[in-house]
Design an enzyme around this catalytic site. Structure first.
Site: not given
Ligand code: AMP
Length: 308
Positions: A54-55, A59, A61, A85, A171, A173, A177, A211
């Site tokens: 989502m841009g 790091e 990404h 989402q 990821g 993280k 998902q 975030r």
């Protein structure tokens, strides 16, 4: 720039193996454009990796991009803040966006193509057909974010159908998902290999996230309590504590002491995401908490070599 038919800024032919370190990534904003990129790669017999994001790149990404680079000839990074989402009252409008910054960063990391469609391009007609994530979405983050994983799987499915990557990198993280995407690909027999890369953290343990930009200094310090709670659980488990109730209350206390508002803390089976009564080496401890107004998540496997 970079629409169908235009050559890539630095030309791509014969570049495999001698790719300059910082060639500019080509920006593609349309489905037709990315399909042309894909088709041209097929003609050149190049393999394609997709890194969906989502841009507002960081790091975390970049580590996915590096993994993609290792496994494919052409790396496509998608940037799309997916409205389906986000629930009502969540941070869709506020979510940080900076395409120019992301393009420069992606170029510096060896991304070949940035696919950044707008909402009209991804959802040209109102979506009526959805990927139903089933009961795996009734746990962990799915409880507090109804509909979230339906939106995630649907957009991932659309990206896969559009880009047709050989490999897609996600990821760890976003643990739930990653489990759901793997299951979707397996159960729906989608012809893509899914790779999941480890969580990238700051020196004090905070999992990188777009975030985190919402956090002020005091909140950022409190946000490290998620990591410290996971570390405490791993250490207690390593010292012989396998009773889930005891491990969870330790983690919850540690986060609450820092003022984090715990949404859940759970120790679950790594594939089914079901709560476990006794902790095992491969069980995953997953947490979600609010710090200030910001919702943060993190997770870790209880045993094994993960460095926490
Ligand atoms: P996002 O842009 O937040 O939707 O994330 C895009 C991809 O990057 C997802 O597969 C995330 O799991 C992954 N990602 C986000 N943060 C991290 C991190 N700190 N370490 C590794 N991967 C991450």
């Amino acid at each position: 720039m970079g629409e169908p038919g235009e050559p890539a800024p630095h030309g791509r032919e014969g570049r495999r193996g001698d790719r300059p370190a910082a060639a500019a990534a080509r920006l593609v904003r349309t489905v037709a454009g990315i399909r042309e990129v894909r088709e041209a790669a097929r003609e050149r017999r190049e393999t394609v990796a997709l890194v969906p994001t989502m841009g507002y790149l960081h790091e975390g990404h970049f580590s996915l991009i590096d993994r993609a680079r290792e496994g494919a000839d052409l790396v496509i990074l998608s940037i799309f803040v997916n409205p389906t989402q986000f629930g009502p009252g969540e941070d869709y409008e506020r979510y940080p966006r900076d395409l120019d910054r992301d393009l420069a960063l992606a170029s510096g990391r060896g991304v070949d193509v940035v696919f950044a469609p707008d909402e009209e391009e991804m959802y040209p007609v109102p979506q009526t057909i959805w990927v139903d994530p089933g009961e795996l979405a009734d746990r962990l983050c799915g409880l507090g974010r109804p509909g979230h994983f339906r939106g995630v799987l649907t957009v991932v499915m659309k990206l896969f159908q559009t880009v047709e990557p050989d490999v897609a990198v996600f990821g760890r993280k976003d643990f739930q998902q990653s489990v759901l995407v793997r299951r979707m690909v397996e159960e729906l027999r989608m012809p893509v290999r899914v790779e999941v890369a480890p969580t990238v953290r700051t020196d004090d343990g905070l999992a990188l996230s777009s975030r985190n930009a919402y956090l002020d200094e005091a909140e950022r310090a409190a946000a490290t309590s998620l990591f410290r709670a996971l570390r405490a659980v791993r250490r207690a488990f390593a010292a012989g504590e396998a009773e889930v109730g005891a491990l969870l209350s330790r983690a919850r206390r540690l986060m609450e002491e820092e003022g984090a508002e715990v949404e859940y803390v759970a120790i679950v089976d790594p594939d089914e995401l079901t709560d476990l009564g006794r902790a095992t080496e491969d069980a995953v401890c997953a947490v979600a908490a609010r710090v200030g107004g910001t919702r943060l998540i993190d997770n870790a496997t209880l045993g094994g070599p993960e460095e926490l």
